[in-house]
Design an enzyme around this catalytic site. Structure first.
Site, mmCIF file in Angstrom:
data_model
loop_
_atom_site.group_PDB
_atom_site.id
_atom_site.type_symbol
_atom_site.label_atom_id
_atom_site.label_comp_id
_atom_site.label_asym_id
_atom_site.label_seq_id
_atom_site.Cartn_x
_atom_site.Cartn_y
_atom_site.Cartn_z
ATOM 1 N N LYS A 105 0.891 -1.115 -0.053
ATOM 2 C CA LYS A 105 0.084 0.094 -0.085
ATOM 3 C C LYS A 105 1.051 1.311 0.002
ATOM 4 O O LYS A 105 1.930 1.200 0.395
ATOM 5 C CB LYS A 105 -0.996 0.088 1.240
ATOM 6 C CG LYS A 105 -2.058 0.946 1.104
ATOM 7 C CD LYS A 105 -3.119 0.392 0.255
ATOM 8 C CE LYS A 105 -4.545 0.859 0.428
ATOM 9 N NZ LYS A 105 -5.638 0.584 -0.317
HETATM 10 P P1 NAD Z 1 -12.828 8.229 -2.606
HETATM 11 O O1 NAD Z 1 -11.679 9.215 -2.174
HETATM 12 O O2 NAD Z 1 -13.176 7.893 -4.214
HETATM 13 O O3 NAD Z 1 -14.270 8.361 -1.935
HETATM 14 C C1 NAD Z 1 -14.473 8.560 -0.400
HETATM 15 C C2 NAD Z 1 -15.723 8.927 -0.333
HETATM 16 O O4 NAD Z 1 -15.965 9.110 1.428
HETATM 17 C C3 NAD Z 1 -15.894 10.517 -0.682
HETATM 18 O O5 NAD Z 1 -17.302 10.418 -1.175
HETATM 19 C C4 NAD Z 1 -15.915 11.230 0.663
HETATM 20 O O6 NAD Z 1 -16.652 12.488 0.381
HETATM 21 C C5 NAD Z 1 -16.381 10.249 1.600
HETATM 22 N N1 NAD Z 1 -16.002 10.726 3.075
HETATM 23 C C6 NAD Z 1 -15.007 11.069 3.533
HETATM 24 N N2 NAD Z 1 -15.304 11.186 4.830
HETATM 25 C C7 NAD Z 1 -16.445 11.149 5.004
HETATM 26 C C8 NAD Z 1 -17.223 11.089 6.401
HETATM 27 N N3 NAD Z 1 -16.552 11.703 7.235
HETATM 28 N N4 NAD Z 1 -18.663 10.996 6.246
HETATM 29 C C9 NAD Z 1 -19.156 10.459 5.109
HETATM 30 N N5 NAD Z 1 -18.266 10.498 3.996
HETATM 31 C C10 NAD Z 1 -17.220 10.667 3.900
HETATM 32 O O7 NAD Z 1 -12.461 6.875 -2.080
HETATM 33 P P2 NAD Z 1 -12.780 5.422 -2.528
HETATM 34 O O8 NAD Z 1 -11.591 4.834 -3.572
HETATM 35 O O9 NAD Z 1 -14.306 5.127 -2.688
HETATM 36 O O10 NAD Z 1 -12.242 4.752 -1.005
HETATM 37 C C11 NAD Z 1 -13.330 4.463 -0.016
HETATM 38 C C12 NAD Z 1 -12.857 3.385 0.837
HETATM 39 O O11 NAD Z 1 -12.791 2.127 0.058
HETATM 40 C C13 NAD Z 1 -11.484 3.683 1.555
HETATM 41 O O12 NAD Z 1 -11.455 2.931 2.783
HETATM 42 C C14 NAD Z 1 -10.578 2.543 0.500
HETATM 43 O O13 NAD Z 1 -9.407 2.054 1.094
HETATM 44 C C15 NAD Z 1 -11.567 1.468 0.331
HETATM 45 N N6 NAD Z 1 -11.336 0.797 -0.847
HETATM 46 C C16 NAD Z 1 -11.141 1.266 -2.382
HETATM 47 C C17 NAD Z 1 -11.028 0.516 -3.296
HETATM 48 C C18 NAD Z 1 -10.728 1.250 -4.845
HETATM 49 O O14 NAD Z 1 -10.793 0.421 -5.498
HETATM 50 N N7 NAD Z 1 -11.142 2.612 -4.879
HETATM 51 C C19 NAD Z 1 -10.687 -0.598 -3.328
HETATM 52 C C20 NAD Z 1 -11.033 -1.302 -2.243
HETATM 53 C C21 NAD Z 1 -11.131 -0.554 -1.087
#
Ligand code: NAD
Length: 410
Positions: A105
């Protein structure tokens, strides 16, 4: 939000529990828990306000089952402990879904919302220049995570190509026009929705009309909402950092899917951000940050199933309490593994220089997610344990076996 234990310690506790069930020797357990390599770099950034020095990370947890794989996150709370935890989770995730990768990561401690596109490009190029010697399609393959996207991956690839030559499989989650795979962008959210449906079906409960609340409307939350809607779930609440909306009759996801921020969506009732997690629903999908379901708010959780779209959204203490209350938690390493599955498809296509149509991508993704779910469920029955413990038992057993067969003194 309470963090009851360090994020890395939380993951290692799961590894310890799984190792105990498997009867692994202490030396092997220690080797499985530690990270192979940690790189910390400083990233000087010229901003209008003056020079600012950011800190960047890449942690490679394990290469026992193949090249390390894992996203890169831009977020102001990024720190070494969190990156270690997320790298380790990638090792268990890739093993659980049985793709030939290890775990890694990366991250940069920066407020992703406060930087311009030019600054974002400068940061990812400097991060890549500083650590390219440990990256590559057979060494370590980054992908997007919170605060980064396909455009960021295009800059990473371009910088890597300048230094090491053409190698599109050096990073996944790229734009379609630049060796990306149709289907990859939606794959994490799609996988979350498919797993939510499989969980209900396994318990002979109806998907059609089942209520879902989703925290986060970024890459994961947005596509989870869309695919849940397509599968017949009723999405009753959604939030992001800007706002939260609720509608007990169901939010029309097709209508709102293209809004950038939840606060801009008209015609729905607004609620405080934290109330999304407390909505009465069948399925709760945390898809934003880690550490959001803790002993502080666990009593207010009002669902039957939690499908963890985000990484580590539930602390160990809250997890125990949820189990006592009969709430089933589908763990992150299974629920959000569609993303790395999709990355695996993109990587193989890049290596073969052959691209799949999106229909094939979706069909393969759905089939392999369903197999991973069935394997985990079977393992939980075999050991009479919850799904998270079962997922770790399967994953740890596969990594331990690869590690031992390679003859690393264990
Ligand atoms: P992203 O940056 O695209 O989106 C994050 C979202 O969370 C945004 O809509 C943001 O406004 C929201 N957010 C942040 N703080 C918040 C709060 N306090 N209350 C409500 N909403 C809030 O990120 P992502 O890629 O969607 O990742 C989200 C999670 O999923 C992370 O934990 C990441 O590690 C995990 N993840 C992502 C992927 C991927 O392919 N992108 C894969 C596996 C896991």
């Amino acid at each position: 939000m309470t963090k009851e234990r360090s994020a890395f310690a939380e993951v290692n506790e799961k590894v310890r529990q799984a190792s105990e069930i498997l009867g692994l020797k202490p030396g092997l357990v220690q080797a499985l828990q530690q990270c192979e390599r940690e790189v910390v770099v400083s990233i000087p950034l010229r901003r209008q306000t003056g020079l600012e020095v950011l800190t960047g990370y890449r942690v490679q947890h394990s290469s026992a089952r193949g090249p390390r794989k894992g996203g890169i996150r831009f977020h102001h709370e990024v720190n070494l402990d969190e990156v270690r935890a997320l790298a380790s989770l990638m090792t268990w995730k890739t093993a659980l879904i049985d793709v030939p990768f290890g775990g890694a990561k990366g991250g940069v401690a920066v407020d992703a919302k406060s930087i311009s596109d030019i600054e974002r490009e400068e940061i990812i190029r400097r991060w890549t220049r500083s650590i390219h010697h440990v990256l590559g399609h057979q060494r370590d393959i980054p992908a997007p995570d919170m605060g980064t996207d396909s455009r960021t991956m295009a800059w990473l690839m371009d910088e890597f190509h300048r230094l090491e030559g053409f190698q599109p499989a050096c990073v996944t989650g790229k734009p379609i026009e630049l060796f990306g795979a149709p289907g990859r962008e939606e794959s994490t959210g799609r996988g979350v929705a498919m797993i939510a449906a499989a969980t209900l079906e396994k318990r002979n409960e109806k998907v059609k009309g089942a209520r879902v609340a989703i925290q986060g409307f970024g890459n994961v939350g947005r596509f989870a909402a869309l695919v849940c809607h397509q599968l017949g779930f009723k999405v009753v609440a959604i939030s992001d950092i800007t706002g939260a909306i609720v509608d007990r009759k169901g939010i029309d996801i097709d209508e709102i899917i293209n809004y950038r921020n939840v606060s801009e969506i008209p015609l729905y009732e607004n609620i405080p951000l934290h109330e999304v997690l407390e909505q009465r629903c069948e399925v709760l999908i945390p898809a934003a940050l880690g550490g959001v379901i803790t002993s502080d708010n666990v009593e207010k959780i009002n669902c039957e199933y939690i499908v963890e779209g985000a990484n580590q959204p539930t602390t160990t203490e809250a997890d125990v309490e949820l189990r006592t209350r009969g709430i089933t938690v589908v763990p992150d390493i299974l629920a959000n593994s569609g993303g790395v599955m999709g990355s695996y498809f993109e990587w193989t296509q890049n290596i073969q220089q052959y691209s799949w149509p999106i229909e094939k991508f979706r069909k393969e993704l759905d089939a392999r997610m369903s197999r991973a779910f069935a394997d985990t469920f079977k393992e939980s029955q075999k050991h009479n344990v919850d799904l998270r413990t079962a997922a770790f038992v399967l994953a740890v057993q596969r990594v331990a076996s690869a590690f031992s067969l390679r003859g690393d003194l264990v």
